[in-house]
Scaffold this motif. Sequence first.
Motif, PDB file in Angstrom:
ATOM      1  N   ARG A  10       5.883  -5.110  -5.973  1.00  0.00           N
ATOM      2  CA  ARG A  10       6.485  -4.395  -7.082  1.00  0.00           C
ATOM      3  C   ARG A  10       5.872  -4.986  -8.733  1.00  0.00           C
ATOM      4  O   ARG A  10       5.340  -4.316  -9.249  1.00  0.00           O
ATOM      5  CB  ARG A  10       8.005  -4.243  -7.350  1.00  0.00           C
ATOM      6  N   ARG A  26      -1.322  -1.978  -4.191  1.00  0.00           N
ATOM      7  CA  ARG A  26      -0.776  -2.661  -2.860  1.00  0.00           C
ATOM      8  C   ARG A  26      -1.631  -2.495  -1.562  1.00  0.00           C
ATOM      9  O   ARG A  26      -1.230  -3.386  -0.859  1.00  0.00           O
ATOM     10  CB  ARG A  26       0.627  -1.818  -2.676  1.00  0.00           C
ATOM     11  N   ASN A  44       8.855   6.298  -0.637  1.00  0.00           N
ATOM     12  CA  ASN A  44       7.838   6.751  -1.342  1.00  0.00           C
ATOM     13  C   ASN A  44       7.152   7.846  -0.815  1.00  0.00           C
ATOM     14  O   ASN A  44       6.585   8.795  -1.536  1.00  0.00           O
ATOM     15  CB  ASN A  44       6.654   5.737  -1.830  1.00  0.00           C
ATOM     16  N   PHE A 104       6.763   7.920  -5.440  1.00  0.00           N
ATOM     17  CA  PHE A 104       7.397   6.410  -5.708  1.00  0.00           C
ATOM     18  C   PHE A 104       8.632   6.237  -6.221  1.00  0.00           C
ATOM     19  O   PHE A 104       9.033   6.928  -7.127  1.00  0.00           O
ATOM     20  CB  PHE A 104       6.217   5.669  -6.874  1.00  0.00           C
ATOM     21  N   ASP A 105       9.722   5.404  -5.393  1.00  0.00           N
ATOM     22  CA  ASP A 105      10.967   5.226  -5.506  1.00  0.00           C
ATOM     23  C   ASP A 105      11.944   6.498  -5.635  1.00  0.00           C
ATOM     24  O   ASP A 105      12.994   6.483  -6.112  1.00  0.00           O
ATOM     25  CB  ASP A 105      10.930   4.740  -7.152  1.00  0.00           C
ATOM     26  N   HIS A 155      16.494   0.924  -6.651  1.00  0.00           N
ATOM     27  CA  HIS A 155      15.795   1.929  -6.184  1.00  0.00           C
ATOM     28  C   HIS A 155      16.494   2.461  -4.895  1.00  0.00           C
ATOM     29  O   HIS A 155      17.092   1.851  -4.195  1.00  0.00           O
ATOM     30  CB  HIS A 155      14.392   1.876  -5.807  1.00  0.00           C
ATOM     31  N   ASP A 158      15.610   5.340  -2.716  1.00  0.00           N
ATOM     32  CA  ASP A 158      14.706   5.925  -2.054  1.00  0.00           C
ATOM     33  C   ASP A 158      14.967   5.650  -0.462  1.00  0.00           C
ATOM     34  O   ASP A 158      14.617   6.556   0.423  1.00  0.00           O
ATOM     35  CB  ASP A 158      13.099   5.870  -2.358  1.00  0.00           C
ATOM     36  N   ASN A 159      15.289   4.370  -0.287  1.00  0.00           N
ATOM     37  CA  ASN A 159      15.328   3.945   1.200  1.00  0.00           C
ATOM     38  C   ASN A 159      16.830   4.295   1.748  1.00  0.00           C
ATOM     39  O   ASN A 159      17.037   4.695   2.616  1.00  0.00           O
ATOM     40  CB  ASN A 159      15.229   2.303   1.664  1.00  0.00           C
TER      41      ASN A 159
END
Length: 307
Positions: free
Chosen positions: A186, A233, A14, A19-20, A137, A139-140
Amino acid sequence: MNAIEVFCPGSVANISCGFDILGLCLDSIGDTMRVKKVSKKGITIKSISGYNLSLKTNENAAGVSALALLNQYKNIDYGFEIEIIKKIKPGSGIGSSAASASGSVFAINELLGKPFSKKELVKFALEGEYICSKSYHADNISPLIFGGITLVRDHKELDIVNLPTPSELYVTIIHPQIEIKTSDSRSIIDRNIHISKMIEQSANLGAFISSLYEENYELLKRSIKDVIIEPYRSELIPEFKNLKKIALKNNALGFGISGSGPSMFSLCKGIKNANTVIKNMEYQLDKMDINYKSHISKINKEGLKIL
Ligand code: HSE
């Protein structure tokens, strides 16, 4: 080559404004994975040390992504056995499932003589990530497979962009010792956002990306902001607001939630600033009697690597 040992790094997804879609690969935190060819076909998870995770192939991120790969590479009369030395705590927000999901496919691809592209490895790893977080997702996973900082323009088309890494950038991580499941964190996000928030967030995202190309730390500082996800969050994370104030007061360029939390990250220019930021945050957490782990890391431009 019949056996391989790989370093499976942690990551910060993120990076507040993406985000994502944005993620960066860490250098000083990661698991070790050993994979070897065995006569038994399929994927066997022989052992996992460090944390108590399922050894069942179809319940484990490393196993599920490896099965997705084998599904596309059927004509072999042997299988693979995986041992994981887990150092990244599950539910930490620094990409524990992504490290497992991408480590196994990276290692098996090497043992097979690299038949698959990086893009394809992301596709397989996404399946492993899915069983842990219940969402697709990338992104990681992407910064582990491509290295450095990445932007996932589209996780279905697997359109992934490698972004430049400013040379003086350091990451600090504070990990309060509580667990937040990605699927839970989420579920609390408001799915309907006001257009004014969309404008603010996309302006910051564009500016952030530009700052990486220009190595413009002042612009980077102005753009690491999350007006959409963080307000929800951050409520789950102890001392979030105080730590943010402390980090920014001590010259952090930006501070936010790492992935789905509870870990928090800051970006700092130079190791001296990173040390000052982390020391001051540690002081606050010690004062509040909160258990945590802390790390300082450079951004890892290589990503997953053979040991
Ligand atoms: N982008 C994902 C999220 C990362 O924030 O839910 C999960 O680690």
